[in-house]
Design a protein around this motif. Structure first.
Motif, PDB file in Angstrom:
ATOM      1  N   ALA A   1       2.208 -12.329  -1.106  1.00  0.00           N
ATOM      2  CA  ALA A   1       1.741 -11.048  -1.652  1.00  0.00           C
ATOM      3  C   ALA A   1       0.912 -11.312  -2.894  1.00  0.00           C
ATOM      4  CB  ALA A   1       2.941 -10.157  -1.978  1.00  0.00           C
TER       5      ALA A   1
ATOM      6  N   CYS B   1      -1.139  -8.862   1.479  1.00  0.00           N
ATOM      7  CA  CYS B   1      -0.196  -8.284   2.437  1.00  0.00           C
ATOM      8  C   CYS B   1      -0.660  -6.931   2.967  1.00  0.00           C
ATOM      9  CB  CYS B   1       1.188  -8.137   1.796  1.00  0.00           C
ATOM     10  SG  CYS B   1       2.083  -9.701   1.654  1.00  0.00           S
TER      11      CYS B   1
ATOM     12  N   GLN C   1      -0.851  -7.873  12.114  1.00  0.00           N
ATOM     13  CA  GLN C   1       0.364  -8.133  11.334  1.00  0.00           C
ATOM     14  C   GLN C   1       0.972  -9.506  11.629  1.00  0.00           C
ATOM     15  OE1 GLN C   1       1.518  -5.960   9.107  1.00  0.00           O
ATOM     16  NE2 GLN C   1       3.567  -6.730   8.625  1.00  0.00           N
TER      17      GLN C   1
ATOM     18  N   ALA D   1       1.175 -12.519   8.993  1.00  0.00           N
ATOM     19  CA  ALA D   1       2.489 -12.997   8.571  1.00  0.00           C
ATOM     20  C   ALA D   1       2.582 -14.509   8.718  1.00  0.00           C
ATOM     21  CB  ALA D   1       3.588 -12.316   9.386  1.00  0.00           C
TER      22      ALA D   1
ATOM     23  N   LEU E   1       0.567 -16.144   5.895  1.00  0.00           N
ATOM     24  CA  LEU E   1       1.116 -15.907   4.563  1.00  0.00           C
ATOM     25  C   LEU E   1       2.480 -16.570   4.367  1.00  0.00           C
ATOM     26  CD1 LEU E   1       0.098 -12.159   4.080  1.00  0.00           C
ATOM     27  CD2 LEU E   1      -1.015 -14.181   3.114  1.00  0.00           C
TER      28      LEU E   1
END
Length: 280
Positions: free
Chosen positions: A161, A166, A175, A179, A182
């Protein structure tokens, strides 16, 4: 009589930056910002973060620039925050100063999204950490096959984040894919980036900047008031329901229909000619 709103605008053709290169086409329509510390793969510093944010904020008042190319010098985009000029000092800061820093870096993304000019990131070589965020925050991204993109915050003990990642990255690549990048901090290859929609196109390294500038030129020569409206609506509609989206776009399009560019486009079409857009 002087238009007081137009009086607020100024040309950026001769703008001189301190912590990166800033140049424009002969007529000022396309600006190129080059992160220029090639010996360290073009890292960001406290100073360059702040100046970049200031420039994108000021471009709201540009009378000439209609599109921006963001790139890095000599075969790399950006390695992110400089380890010794940013990371090391951060390890010695208390929470209030750390929050000031993360808000400052986030402000750069905010200003990139708020400036009316479309931004085209031309990504070659290393594009990591905050460098990957800058590419993400652009409106379009083109890359060379050698581009290696990594949101590597988790590899230094931090959350993925960072600077809006995000929220923005999932909207570009989905998504699940966001994900994965990240959480792992792994490298996304140029081919993956193209397949996932992060990159709009791949070009050979030798042609990358020229292709990005030509794309920017095509955008800049279009109806740039309407382009600014499109950019604003793409951001603004993230938090809207369908009814609000439809109404917002009805208002936005009605505003664009009231411009001279809309009339010019019709007249050019009727005359089988190319319209000369003027941004009003």
């Amino acid at each position: 009589m002087t238009n007081p709103m137009q009086a607020k605008k100024r040309p950026f053709k001769d703008h001189a930056a301190k912590h990166f290169l800033f140049e424009t086409d002969a007529d000022g329509r396309v600006a190129t910002i080059t992160l220029n510390r090639p010996d360290k793969k073009n890292p960001l510093t406290f100073e360059s973060y702040e100046e970049l944010g200031d420039v994108f904020r000021s471009l709201t008042h540009a009378s000439d620039v209609r599109a921006v190319v963001l790139t890095g010098a000599k075969d790399n985009f950006s390695s992110g925050g400089d380890v010794f000029e940013i990371i090391e000092p951060l390890t010695r800061m208390e929470m209030p100063d750390l929050l000031d820093f993360t808000r400052m870096t986030g402000e750069l993304v905010r200003q990139m999204r708020a400036c009316p000019q479309p931004i085209i990131a031309a990504v070659d070589g290393i594009c990591a950490g905050a460098g990957a965020i800058l590419a993400m925050a652009a409106d379009f991204r083109v890359a060379s096959p050698e581009a290696k993109t990594a949101f590597l915050f988790t590899r230094v003990g931090l959350a993925g984040a960072d600077m809006g990642a995000c929220g923005i990255l999932p909207r570009i690549i989905g998504q699940g894919r966001a994900a994965e990048l990240l959480f792992t901090g792994r490298v996304m290859s140029a081919a993956e980036g193209l397949n996932w929609g992060f990159y709009n196109a791949l070009h050979e390294r030798s042609a990358l900047l020229a292709e990005a500038r030509q794309f920017a030129r095509n955008v800049a020569d279009g109806p740039w008031f309407a382009h600014a409206m499109t950019k604003k609506m793409l951001d603004q509609e993230w938090a809207m329901g369908i009814d609000q989206m439809i109404e917002a776009e009805a208002q936005a399009q009605a505003i664009c229909m009231a411009t001279g560019d809309f009339q010019r486009a019709f007249e050019a079409f009727a005359a089988k000619a190319k319209p000369a857009f003027q941004g009003n």
